[in-house]
Design an enzyme around this catalytic site. Sequence first.
Site, PDB file in Angstrom:
ATOM      1  N   SER A  57      42.801  38.816  45.935  1.00 49.37           N
ATOM      2  CA  SER A  57      41.788  39.555  45.195  1.00 49.37           C
ATOM      3  C   SER A  57      41.786  39.236  43.706  1.00 49.37           C
ATOM      4  O   SER A  57      40.878  39.643  42.996  1.00 49.37           O
ATOM      5  CB  SER A  57      41.970  41.052  45.406  1.00 49.37           C
ATOM      6  OG  SER A  57      43.224  41.457  44.932  1.00 49.37           O
ATOM      7  N   HIS A  96      45.750  44.709  40.070  1.00 45.56           N
ATOM      8  CA  HIS A  96      44.373  44.480  39.665  1.00 45.56           C
ATOM      9  C   HIS A  96      44.204  44.693  38.167  1.00 45.56           C
ATOM     10  O   HIS A  96      45.091  45.187  37.491  1.00 45.56           O
ATOM     11  CB  HIS A  96      43.412  45.402  40.427  1.00 45.56           C
ATOM     12  CG  HIS A  96      43.059  44.893  41.799  1.00 45.56           C
ATOM     13  ND1 HIS A  96      42.321  45.620  42.686  1.00 45.56           N
ATOM     14  CD2 HIS A  96      43.349  43.725  42.421  1.00 45.56           C
ATOM     15  CE1 HIS A  96      42.175  44.931  43.808  1.00 45.56           C
ATOM     16  NE2 HIS A  96      42.791  43.783  43.673  1.00 45.56           N
ATOM     17  N   ASP A 123      37.517  49.253  42.346  1.00 41.63           N
ATOM     18  CA  ASP A 123      38.527  49.629  43.336  1.00 41.63           C
ATOM     19  C   ASP A 123      38.362  51.028  43.922  1.00 41.63           C
ATOM     20  O   ASP A 123      39.247  51.501  44.619  1.00 41.63           O
ATOM     21  CB  ASP A 123      39.915  49.525  42.710  1.00 41.63           C
ATOM     22  CG  ASP A 123      40.353  48.081  42.568  1.00 41.63           C
ATOM     23  OD1 ASP A 123      39.695  47.227  43.158  1.00 41.63           O
ATOM     24  OD2 ASP A 123      41.346  47.837  41.864  1.00 41.63           O
TER      25      ASP A 123
END
Lengths: 180, 248
Positions: A57, A96, A123
């Site tokens: 990701s 992230h 997210d």
Amino acid sequence: MGWIGESVDSIKSLQIRQVLTQAVSLGMIVTSALIIWKALMCITGSESPVVVVLSGSMEPGFKRGDILFLHMSKDPIRAGEIVVFNVDGREIPIVHRVIKVHERQDTGEVDVLTKGDNNYGDDRLLYAHGQLWLQRHHIMGRAVGFLPYVGWVTIIMTEKPIIKYILIGALGLLVITSKD
Amino acid sequence: MDYINKALEGYSGGGCGCWGGGRGDGVGVTSEVEVGEEGVEGRVVVDEEDDMVSTGLEEVQNEGTIEYRVAEQWRRCNQRKMHSYGYRANALLTFALTILAVMCAMASLSDNLNSPSPTAHVQVTHINWFQKQPNGHDEVSVTMNISADLQSLFTWNTKQVFVFLAAEYETHQNSVNQISLWDGIIPSKDHAKFWIHTSNKYRFIDQGNNLRGKEFNLTMHWHVMPKTGKMFADKIVMPGYRLPEEYR
């Protein structure tokens, strides 16, 4: 064929002193690894100072199998930082990037929204049901350093445990049979 | 043990001191084996016939006390062989990994020598819409011209540069509000000088309804992701933007 018998003989003929020496050196290896890990925990202030990237990701920045070094300081969290966070009800932490930050004037609490560089949306779908923001306590650390590929070792070992056992067995045998 | 070692070496015709089974050069050799180490002195006389060369082991094993020694020698030989391969592989691997680690560290450190001087310019060309959501939060959509030159950020250890533009402002409720409006990944130096015309990629929503007439900064942030080592980040703050007084 003979080598098995030879090995057995060699193990039989070990002297107690050598066995002890080997036990001690094995112990040294294990404990020094533990010491390094704990020392890193103290220095970085993060409960897991080194993490392995498991998903794509964050590509192309971080690929699967890369290693990240985390640091957890008292500094406030700001947009753009790559953080590792735990979501309630999810076991595996996520790495992230922070895209939105709102820090409260009176209490200093932060609301943080994250997104994977390679993901299309933010997210909120990954968070717990109904959760809009991450708070400080969700965040385990921020990524400060990066080492490619090394994490594959652990990924392979977790996914193919047989390799792990073979490796441990081989290393153990090596330690036992090697002298001086 | 050295005695026996040498003797055996002479006997089996050299090599690593291991008994190479069936070498023919030991014919008729009379070797003297003296085992002085542990007080056992044996005298081994080996009268060899051609057909006895096969292992060399059996004949000596008849010699009582020597038997153990030979077995021991055999074992050590085997072990030394294994040891030497394992040992060399280990040494080679350790050396290679050390060099690799040093090179990674040097590559990472070399980034410090670079002192970049990037430039950025952003113009808000249009307020597309500006309204209060049903839940009471202000939301605005803007169109911007973003131009930047980030070429100087790239070094040989740079994998990519992540760049984003954030609106930053302060309200009576929040001391810091950062909202990313646009971001992009720059994969190489060739793409590091760019100009784009875009509306905000992520929603520009306030926590509350404080956006009317709000002054804000647009900040160009960049994160340099290295091929290996430490990540760098910096920003350019561009102040002096203001949202309209009325919803539209």
